[in-house]
Design a protein around this motif. Structure first.
Motif: not given
Length: 82
Positions: A19-25, A43-47, A64-66
Motif C-alpha cells: 500500500y502507498f498510504g491510507r486515504i479517508l474518503v 492505485a494501491r491505497f488503503q481506503v 490520522v490518515p495520510d
C-alpha cells in the motif's frame, strides 16, 4: 537476528510495499464514493469510506490518515467546517 524479528521485519516490509498510504474518503453520494474507492484501491491505497463529517472527525481523531478526499456538502458537519 532471531527468527521472530526477521519474520516481523518481512511482514512490515510487505505491508509497506502493498500500500502507498491510507486515504479517508468522506462522501455522501454512494456512487461517487464507490468510484473514488475503486480508483484509489486500484492505485494501491488503503481506503476508508465515511458518509458524514461528524463520523469523519471521530475517525480522524482515532487514526490520522495520510490524505483525505472530502465532499464540501456533507450531512452533519460539512466539509468546510471539518
Amino acid at each position: 537476528m532471531t527468527t521472530e524479528v526477521a519474520l516481523s521485519q518481512r511482514k512490515v516490509g510487505r505491508l509497506v510495499q502493498d500500500y502507498f498510504g491510507r486515504i479517508l474518503v468522506v462522501e455522501d453520494d454512494e456512487d461517487v464514493a464507490r468510484l473514488l474507492a475503486a480508483a484509489l484501491s486500484a492505485a494501491r491505497f488503503q481506503v476508508d469510506l465515511l458518509a458524514d463529517g461528524g463520523r469523519a472527525l471521530e475517525s480522524i481523531r482515532q487514526t490520522v490518515p495520510d490524505a483525505i478526499v472530502m465532499d464540501v456538502n456533507l450531512p452533519g458537519l460539512d466539509g468546510l467546517s471539518l
